[in-house]
Design an enzyme around this catalytic site. Structure first.
Site, PDB file in Angstrom:
ATOM      1  N   TYR A 101       0.834  -1.210   0.000  1.00  0.00           N
ATOM      2  CA  TYR A 101       0.000   0.000   0.000  1.00  0.00           C
ATOM      3  C   TYR A 101       0.864   1.254   0.000  1.00  0.00           C
ATOM      4  CZ  TYR A 101      -3.767   3.157   1.564  1.00  0.00           C
ATOM      5  OH  TYR A 101      -4.676   4.175   1.675  1.00  0.00           O
ATOM      6  N   ASN A 151      -6.217   9.878   8.048  1.00  0.00           N
ATOM      7  CA  ASN A 151      -7.327   9.022   8.500  1.00  0.00           C
ATOM      8  C   ASN A 151      -8.682   9.731   8.454  1.00  0.00           C
ATOM      9  OD1 ASN A 151      -4.742   8.120   9.764  1.00  0.00           O
ATOM     10  ND2 ASN A 151      -6.037   6.416  10.394  1.00  0.00           N
ATOM     11  N   ARG A 172     -10.794  -0.932  10.075  1.00  0.00           N
ATOM     12  CA  ARG A 172     -10.040   0.210  10.599  1.00  0.00           C
ATOM     13  C   ARG A 172     -10.560   0.571  11.983  1.00  0.00           C
ATOM     14  NH1 ARG A 172      -9.892   3.874   5.201  1.00  0.00           N
ATOM     15  NH2 ARG A 172     -11.715   2.603   4.721  1.00  0.00           N
ATOM     16  N   SER A 204     -14.354   2.071  12.692  1.00  0.00           N
ATOM     17  CA  SER A 204     -15.467   1.129  12.540  1.00  0.00           C
ATOM     18  C   SER A 204     -15.349   0.009  13.575  1.00  0.00           C
ATOM     19  CB  SER A 204     -15.510   0.578  11.118  1.00  0.00           C
ATOM     20  OG  SER A 204     -14.210   0.290  10.675  1.00  0.00           O
ATOM     21  N   PHE A 263     -13.940   0.075  16.669  1.00  0.00           N
ATOM     22  CA  PHE A 263     -14.276   0.539  18.032  1.00  0.00           C
ATOM     23  C   PHE A 263     -15.775   0.830  18.161  1.00  0.00           C
ATOM     24  CE2 PHE A 263      -9.934   2.443  19.643  1.00  0.00           C
ATOM     25  CZ  PHE A 263      -9.339   1.207  19.458  1.00  0.00           C
ATOM     26  N   THR A 301      -1.101   4.059  22.983  1.00  0.00           N
ATOM     27  CA  THR A 301      -0.569   5.435  23.043  1.00  0.00           C
ATOM     28  C   THR A 301      -0.210   5.961  21.650  1.00  0.00           C
ATOM     29  OG1 THR A 301       1.661   4.615  23.429  1.00  0.00           O
ATOM     30  CG2 THR A 301       0.364   5.183  25.387  1.00  0.00           C
ATOM     31  N   ARG A 355      -3.347   9.150  15.998  1.00  0.00           N
ATOM     32  CA  ARG A 355      -3.832   9.439  14.646  1.00  0.00           C
ATOM     33  C   ARG A 355      -4.633  10.738  14.755  1.00  0.00           C
ATOM     34  NH1 ARG A 355      -0.919   5.695  14.048  1.00  0.00           N
ATOM     35  NH2 ARG A 355      -1.203   3.820  12.760  1.00  0.00           N
ATOM     36  N   ARG A 362       0.903  10.347  14.120  1.00  0.00           N
ATOM     37  CA  ARG A 362       0.579  10.914  12.809  1.00  0.00           C
ATOM     38  C   ARG A 362      -0.354  12.109  12.951  1.00  0.00           C
ATOM     39  NH1 ARG A 362      -2.273   6.981   9.218  1.00  0.00           N
ATOM     40  NH2 ARG A 362      -0.323   5.974   8.751  1.00  0.00           N
TER      41      ARG A 362
HETATM   42  P1  NAD Z   1     -12.731   1.902   0.392  1.00  0.00           P
HETATM   43  O1  NAD Z   1     -12.085   0.573   0.476  1.00  0.00           O
HETATM   44  O2  NAD Z   1     -14.063   2.083   1.027  1.00  0.00           O
HETATM   45  O3  NAD Z   1     -12.872   2.349  -1.135  1.00  0.00           O
HETATM   46  C1  NAD Z   1     -12.025   1.921  -2.158  1.00  0.00           C
HETATM   47  C2  NAD Z   1     -12.884   1.622  -3.384  1.00  0.00           C
HETATM   48  O4  NAD Z   1     -12.035   1.224  -4.462  1.00  0.00           O
HETATM   49  C3  NAD Z   1     -13.860   0.486  -3.137  1.00  0.00           C
HETATM   50  O5  NAD Z   1     -15.129   0.841  -3.632  1.00  0.00           O
HETATM   51  C4  NAD Z   1     -13.246  -0.677  -3.916  1.00  0.00           C
HETATM   52  O6  NAD Z   1     -14.222  -1.635  -4.326  1.00  0.00           O
HETATM   53  C5  NAD Z   1     -12.595   0.056  -5.059  1.00  0.00           C
HETATM   54  N1  NAD Z   1     -11.479  -0.681  -5.678  1.00  0.00           N
HETATM   55  C6  NAD Z   1     -10.446  -1.304  -5.050  1.00  0.00           C
HETATM   56  N2  NAD Z   1      -9.630  -1.857  -5.952  1.00  0.00           N
HETATM   57  C7  NAD Z   1     -10.142  -1.568  -7.184  1.00  0.00           C
HETATM   58  C8  NAD Z   1      -9.734  -1.859  -8.507  1.00  0.00           C
HETATM   59  N3  NAD Z   1      -8.640  -2.594  -8.755  1.00  0.00           N
HETATM   60  N4  NAD Z   1     -10.503  -1.412  -9.536  1.00  0.00           N
HETATM   61  C9  NAD Z   1     -11.642  -0.685  -9.292  1.00  0.00           C
HETATM   62  N5  NAD Z   1     -12.060  -0.386  -8.051  1.00  0.00           N
HETATM   63  C10 NAD Z   1     -11.319  -0.818  -7.007  1.00  0.00           C
HETATM   64  O7  NAD Z   1     -11.682   2.957   0.953  1.00  0.00           O
HETATM   65  P2  NAD Z   1     -11.788   4.534   1.194  1.00  0.00           P
HETATM   66  O8  NAD Z   1     -11.510   4.767   2.621  1.00  0.00           O
HETATM   67  O9  NAD Z   1     -13.023   5.068   0.586  1.00  0.00           O
HETATM   68  O10 NAD Z   1     -10.519   5.036   0.383  1.00  0.00           O
HETATM   69  C11 NAD Z   1     -10.634   5.636  -0.911  1.00  0.00           C
HETATM   70  C12 NAD Z   1      -9.269   6.105  -1.371  1.00  0.00           C
HETATM   71  O11 NAD Z   1      -8.748   7.067  -0.453  1.00  0.00           O
HETATM   72  C13 NAD Z   1      -8.226   4.987  -1.474  1.00  0.00           C
HETATM   73  O12 NAD Z   1      -7.421   5.209  -2.609  1.00  0.00           O
HETATM   74  C14 NAD Z   1      -7.406   5.161  -0.221  1.00  0.00           C
HETATM   75  O13 NAD Z   1      -6.094   4.695  -0.400  1.00  0.00           O
HETATM   76  C15 NAD Z   1      -7.460   6.667  -0.011  1.00  0.00           C
HETATM   77  N6  NAD Z   1      -7.256   7.013   1.408  1.00  0.00           N
HETATM   78  C16 NAD Z   1      -8.236   6.793   2.323  1.00  0.00           C
HETATM   79  C17 NAD Z   1      -7.995   7.115   3.657  1.00  0.00           C
HETATM   80  C18 NAD Z   1      -9.059   6.918   4.719  1.00  0.00           C
HETATM   81  O14 NAD Z   1      -8.773   7.159   5.895  1.00  0.00           O
HETATM   82  N7  NAD Z   1     -10.268   6.517   4.405  1.00  0.00           N
HETATM   83  C19 NAD Z   1      -6.761   7.631   4.056  1.00  0.00           C
HETATM   84  C20 NAD Z   1      -5.786   7.804   3.087  1.00  0.00           C
HETATM   85  C21 NAD Z   1      -6.043   7.506   1.764  1.00  0.00           C
HETATM   86  N1  UDP Z   2      -6.206  -0.102  15.862  1.00  0.00           N
HETATM   87  C1  UDP Z   2      -6.591  -0.568  17.108  1.00  0.00           C
HETATM   88  N2  UDP Z   2      -7.638  -1.436  17.168  1.00  0.00           N
HETATM   89  C2  UDP Z   2      -8.335  -1.825  16.073  1.00  0.00           C
HETATM   90  C3  UDP Z   2      -7.945  -1.327  14.802  1.00  0.00           C
HETATM   91  C4  UDP Z   2      -6.861  -0.470  14.738  1.00  0.00           C
HETATM   92  O1  UDP Z   2      -6.010  -0.226  18.139  1.00  0.00           O
HETATM   93  O2  UDP Z   2      -9.296  -2.612  16.224  1.00  0.00           O
HETATM   94  C5  UDP Z   2      -5.080   0.864  15.807  1.00  0.00           C
HETATM   95  C6  UDP Z   2      -4.012   0.523  14.781  1.00  0.00           C
HETATM   96  O3  UDP Z   2      -3.038  -0.338  15.346  1.00  0.00           O
HETATM   97  C7  UDP Z   2      -3.449   1.899  14.479  1.00  0.00           C
HETATM   98  C8  UDP Z   2      -4.656   2.833  14.633  1.00  0.00           C
HETATM   99  O4  UDP Z   2      -5.606   2.099  15.397  1.00  0.00           O
HETATM  100  O5  UDP Z   2      -2.471   2.269  15.433  1.00  0.00           O
HETATM  101  C9  UDP Z   2      -5.274   3.225  13.299  1.00  0.00           C
HETATM  102  O6  UDP Z   2      -5.471   2.046  12.565  1.00  0.00           O
HETATM  103  P1  UDP Z   2      -6.269   2.005  11.185  1.00  0.00           P
HETATM  104  O7  UDP Z   2      -6.188   0.623  10.661  1.00  0.00           O
HETATM  105  O8  UDP Z   2      -7.615   2.612  11.374  1.00  0.00           O
HETATM  106  O9  UDP Z   2      -5.488   3.026  10.229  1.00  0.00           O
HETATM  107  P2  UDP Z   2      -3.938   3.245   9.870  1.00  0.00           P
HETATM  108  O10 UDP Z   2      -3.072   2.380  10.754  1.00  0.00           O
HETATM  109  O11 UDP Z   2      -3.831   2.865   8.457  1.00  0.00           O
HETATM  110  O12 UDP Z   2      -3.723   4.674  10.150  1.00  0.00           O
END
Ligand code: NAD
Ligand code: UDP
Length: 317
Positions: free
Chosen positions: A150, A179, A191, A194, A196, A213, A216, A280
């Site tokens: 990723y 996030n 994540r 959802s 918690f 500790t 995010r 972060r």
């Molecule tokens: P999500 O998993 O809900 O959405 C991703 C979507 O992309 C889904 O609908 C999935 O079916 C589709 N998808 C995955 N692979 C695909 C492929 N090969 N072809 C076509 N569709 C595909 O996630 P999200 O939280 O909505 O994230 C959306 C974007 O934002 C992602 O690129 C993610 O990396 C980026 N992003 C999200 C967060 C966050 O906190 N939600 C943080 C940083 C970056």
């Molecule tokens: N985390 C946690 N319990 C969970 C899911 C995640 O403590 O059930 C922690 C995880 O280890 C991280 C933070 O929450 O430190 C955010 O995790 P998430 O997967 O939401 O996002 P990312 O690590 O990609 O920022």
């Protein structure tokens, strides 16, 4: 405003569905492209019929690792699973989605001279040694770890974007998303938000990974969508952080959910996943200055809306 034809890849996902609706409500013609790996049509909820009959909303089932020919003015490229549980399920597919998928969308943008925005991530900073993280920081990323499909995939995607800009003069935008949470996250998203909230609503122990500790900074989805649209409509081609700069520990998040759900919560500690970033928080100086961006929804307000959504999603209301 002139009506644009706008492609949203990953449009049926959590952020994508909110973005599609916002663009539709602004009067644009929206094409939602998704392979439905983590996305769902249900994310359009009670607006589905209206969108279907409007004549300016289309759904395409397609995988971005295959090229596609479309005529569009703008592309928001969001397609990629975002939860560690989902992007680690098939890591080779994740990296193909990030690299080949972005290459294909850039090819499309170049053919029709569309403006393209890449949904990048705070994960490009890895486990950051600089805090908060400005866009000028190059990051601290493990290239061979379980998050690399990723993190490194998104870094290559940024490189591709910049090279298409330099070499082909393509109008690009790069959003480094921190996030984000809100309605339309899947119950099984994995994540922290959802997990918690669903655990709290089901009366289960809250699974805190490590000692809790780690920090995010959580952005409510409407603020993030506002930032994405501002960035797309700006003329700035370098990366811009988007998120909320209120930073909290995971233990503090448990307390906030305890207050919002008005239930006493029990914490169960689980092992910290490999390469889990320690701290972060976005430096939002650039977003504020260039886009006039300002996150507006407080954690308290955002949690209330998100908890309301999960109560329905879990069939509790
Ligand atoms: P999500 O998993 O809900 O959405 C991703 C979507 O992309 C889904 O609908 C999935 O079916 C589709 N998808 C995955 N692979 C695909 C492929 N090969 N072809 C076509 N569709 C595909 O996630 P999200 O939280 O909505 O994230 C959306 C974007 O934002 C992602 O690129 C993610 O990396 C980026 N992003 C999200 C967060 C966050 O906190 N939600 C943080 C940083 C970056
Ligand atoms: N985390 C946690 N319990 C969970 C899911 C995640 O403590 O059930 C922690 C995880 O280890 C991280 C933070 O929450 O430190 C955010 O995790 P998430 O997967 O939401 O996002 P990312 O690590 O990609 O920022």
């Amino acid at each position: 405003m002139t009506r644009q034809t706008i492609l949203v890849t990953g449009g049926a996902g959590f952020i994508g569905s909110h973005l599609c609706l916002r663009l539709f409500d602004e009067g644009h013609h929206v094409i939602c492209l998704d392979n439905y790996f983590t996305g769902r049509i249900e994310n359009f909820g009670d607006r589905y019929q209206e969108l279907l009959l409007s004549g300016r909303f289309e759904w395409i089932r397609h995988d971005v690792i295959q090229p596609i020919i479309l005529e569009v003015d703008q592309i928001y490229h969001l397609a990629c699973p975002a939860s560690p549980v989902h992007y680690q399920y098939n890591p080779v597919k994740t990296i193909k989605t990030n690299v080949i998928g972005t290459y294909n969308m850039l090819g499309l943008a170049k053919r029709v001279r569309a403006r393209i925005l890449q949904a990048s991530t705070s994960e490009v900073y890895g486990d950051p040694t600089i805090h908060p993280q400005p866009e000028t920081y190059w990051g601290n990323v493990n290239p061979i770890g379980i998050r690399s499909c990723y993190d490194e995939g998104k870094r290559v995607a940024e490189t591709l974007m910049m090279d298409y800009h330099r070499q082909h003069k393509l109008p690009i935008r790069i959003a480094r998303i921190f996030n984000t949470y809100g309605p339309n996250m899947s119950v099984n998203d994995g994540r922290v938000m959802s997990n918690f909230i669903c655990q709290a609503l089901r009366g289960e122990p809250i699974t805190v990974y490590g000692d809790g500790t780690q920090t995010r900074s959580f952005c409510y989805v409407s603020d993030l969508v506002d930032g994405l649209i501002r960035l797309m409509n700006s003329d700035f081609h370098e990366p811009v952080n988007l998120g909320n700069d209120e930073e909290l520990t995971m233990l503090r998040l448990v307390q906030a959910i305890e207050a919002a759900t008005r239930r006493p919560l029990k914490v169960e500690h689980k092992p910290l996943p490999q390469d889990d970033p320690t701290r972060r928080r976005p430096d939002l100086t650039r977003a504020r200055k260039i886009l006039g961006y300002e996150p507006k929804v407080s954690l308290e307000e955002g949690l209330k809306k998100t908890i309301g959504y999960f109560e329905h999603a879990l069939g509790l209301k």
